[in-house]
Design a protein around this motif. Structure first.
Motif, PDB file in Angstrom:
ATOM      1  N   TYR A 102       0.838  -1.199   0.000  1.00 15.27           N
ATOM      2  CA  TYR A 102       0.000   0.000   0.000  1.00 15.27           C
ATOM      3  C   TYR A 102       0.875   1.253   0.000  1.00 15.27           C
ATOM      4  N   TYR A 103       0.578   2.175  -0.906  1.00 19.14           N
ATOM      5  CA  TYR A 103       1.296   3.444  -0.977  1.00 19.14           C
ATOM      6  C   TYR A 103       0.323   4.597  -0.764  1.00 19.14           C
ATOM      7  N   LEU A 104       0.756   5.607  -0.041  1.00 26.43           N
ATOM      8  CA  LEU A 104      -0.071   6.789   0.163  1.00 26.43           C
ATOM      9  C   LEU A 104      -0.150   7.645  -1.094  1.00 26.43           C
ATOM     10  N   LEU A 105       0.964   7.721  -1.819  1.00 26.30           N
ATOM     11  CA  LEU A 105       1.039   8.649  -2.946  1.00 26.30           C
ATOM     12  C   LEU A 105       1.876   8.068  -4.073  1.00 26.30           C
ATOM     13  N   GLU A 122      -3.013   5.910  -2.978  1.00 26.62           N
ATOM     14  CA  GLU A 122      -4.307   6.520  -2.649  1.00 26.62           C
ATOM     15  C   GLU A 122      -4.453   7.865  -3.354  1.00 26.62           C
ATOM     16  N   TYR A 123      -3.335   8.576  -3.470  1.00 27.19           N
ATOM     17  CA  TYR A 123      -3.306   9.863  -4.167  1.00 27.19           C
ATOM     18  C   TYR A 123      -2.226   9.804  -5.246  1.00 27.19           C
ATOM     19  N   VAL A 124      -2.264  10.766  -6.136  1.00 28.04           N
ATOM     20  CA  VAL A 124      -1.282  10.808  -7.225  1.00 28.04           C
ATOM     21  C   VAL A 124      -0.875  12.253  -7.483  1.00 28.04           C
ATOM     22  N   THR A 125       0.388  12.444  -7.875  1.00 28.19           N
ATOM     23  CA  THR A 125       0.870  13.767  -8.264  1.00 28.19           C
ATOM     24  C   THR A 125       1.888  13.592  -9.381  1.00 28.19           C
ATOM     25  N   PHE A 141      -3.926  14.670  -6.265  1.00 26.57           N
ATOM     26  CA  PHE A 141      -5.264  14.220  -6.651  1.00 26.57           C
ATOM     27  C   PHE A 141      -5.566  12.857  -6.033  1.00 26.57           C
ATOM     28  N   ALA A 142      -6.788  12.662  -5.545  1.00 27.24           N
ATOM     29  CA  ALA A 142      -7.218  11.324  -5.158  1.00 27.24           C
ATOM     30  C   ALA A 142      -7.256  10.472  -6.421  1.00 27.24           C
ATOM     31  N   LEU A 143      -6.584   9.335  -6.391  1.00 27.60           N
ATOM     32  CA  LEU A 143      -6.486   8.510  -7.598  1.00 27.60           C
ATOM     33  C   LEU A 143      -7.866   8.102  -8.100  1.00 27.60           C
ATOM     34  N   LYS A 144      -8.809   7.907  -7.192  1.00 26.83           N
ATOM     35  CA  LYS A 144     -10.140   7.435  -7.581  1.00 26.83           C
ATOM     36  C   LYS A 144     -10.849   8.414  -8.517  1.00 26.83           C
ATOM     37  N   ILE A 145     -10.511   9.715  -8.452  1.00 23.52           N
ATOM     38  CA  ILE A 145     -11.216  10.679  -9.317  1.00 23.52           C
ATOM     39  C   ILE A 145     -10.494  10.944 -10.629  1.00 23.52           C
TER      40      ILE A 145
END
Length: 323
Positions: A2-5, A85-88, A164-168
């Motif tokens: 699991y990765y946060l970002l 969970e998030y992406v940048t 950004f939240a990856l889900k969106i």
């Protein structure tokens, strides 16, 4: 794992910079919670070799190699492979300060937001580093409200100052056929899906290196009209939303002024005479009343000057950053 970002880095012939970029990234305070996705876009120098040396050293660094297809495709490939969970996004010739991603994650998580926006620095060739915005904090829980501020320039077109939240964004793509304005389109698309957005420009840890080889410098080409085309597409996308139509149109007018600025600055008005003619008609047909109401003041003055005299616009832009 699991990765946060997930941090997506498109790389193309960046051997001069990529080692510094990755070295700074590895010093992040939450480095072990980051998934680093490097997409080598057919580099012809030693970029891939350098990236692979980091991959062998760190288990959370992935390297994907593909034939050259452009930065948008490289970022899209990164998104398809992201699991955080998030992406940048990080450009291969920039760098980040060591606590940036920890601060960004705290911002979005503490505010239960889908998108977090911070500030960044511009570092000029002479070494001078300038913060991009004044300190500002705001949150939005309405798509219409945040899109109004996007069209007005408050939110900004960049992706590197956002998380950004990856889900969106998992199903959003950077437009592949465009060389300028692809960030703007991605941010617009993400804002349309976000339930909550938060901005805190006291946080600033991304350093954008201004180089002479960037997409915004060099000889003029048709790529400088890309943002106008994408702005028109945005106008179409929100055409059924009466609350946003005028804001989107004002944004289009501002991008039209910027495109004309690039034309005149590069003395390309004769070569692109037909394009210039169409853009000037757009400005002529836009009402002063709408401009005064929906453009921010500096943009409105720039619009007026471009209608009156491109030479005056260029002078004002150079002296007062009025555009």
């Amino acid at each position: 794992m699991y990765y946060l970002l997930s941090v997506i880095i498109p790389v193309y012939n960046a051997e001069k910079y990529i080692d510094d970029t990755l070295n700074a990234l590895c010093k992040q305070t939450i480095f072990k919670n980051l998934e680093i996705i490097i997409v080598d876009d057919g580099s012809k120098d030693h970029s891939l070799e350098i990236c692979n040396s980091y991959r062998l050293k760190y288990s959370n660094i992935k390297v994907i190699s593909q034939a050259n297809q452009g930065v948008s495709t490289a970022r899209n490939v990164g998104l398809l492979n992201a699991t955080g969970e998030y992406v940048t996004f990080l450009d291969a010739d920039d760098y980040v300060c060591e606590n940036l991603y920890e601060q960004e994650l705290e911002l979005v998580k503490s505010n239960h937001a889908d998108i977090g926006i911070v500030d960044f620095y511009k570092q000029h060739p002479d070494g001078k580093k300038v913060k991009y915005r004044n300190d500002f904090h705001k949150s939005w829980e309405s798509n219409n409200d945040v899109l109004k501020d996007f069209f007005s320039g408050v939110v900004g077109n960049h992706v590197v100052d956002k998380i950004f939240a990856l889900k969106i964004v998992k199903n959003i793509e950077f437009p592949k056929k465009f060389k300028i304005g692809e960030d703007m389109w991605f941010v617009f698309s993400a804002l349309c899906k976000a339930q909550k957005v938060v901005m805190d420009t006291k946080i600033a840890g991304y350093v954008y290196m201004i180089r002479e080889s960037s997409a915004m410098t060099g000889k003029f080409s048709s790529k400088f009209f890309d943002p106008v085309v994408l702005s028109k597409r945005m106008c179409v996308d929100i055409s059924n939303n009466s609350d946003l139509e005028e804001y989107a149109h004002a944004h289009l007018i501002h991008e039209t002024c910027k495109a004309l600025e690039y034309v005149y600055r590069h003395h390309a008005e004769d070569e692109y005479a037909e394009n210039v003619k169409k853009l000037k008609i757009e400005l002529k047909n836009y009402s002063l009343k709408s401009g005064y109401k929906y453009l921010v003041r500096k943009q409105f003055y720039g619009f007026l000057l471009m209608r009156i005299s491109p030479k005056l616009y260029l002078l004002a832009h150079r002296l007062m950053k009025i555009g």
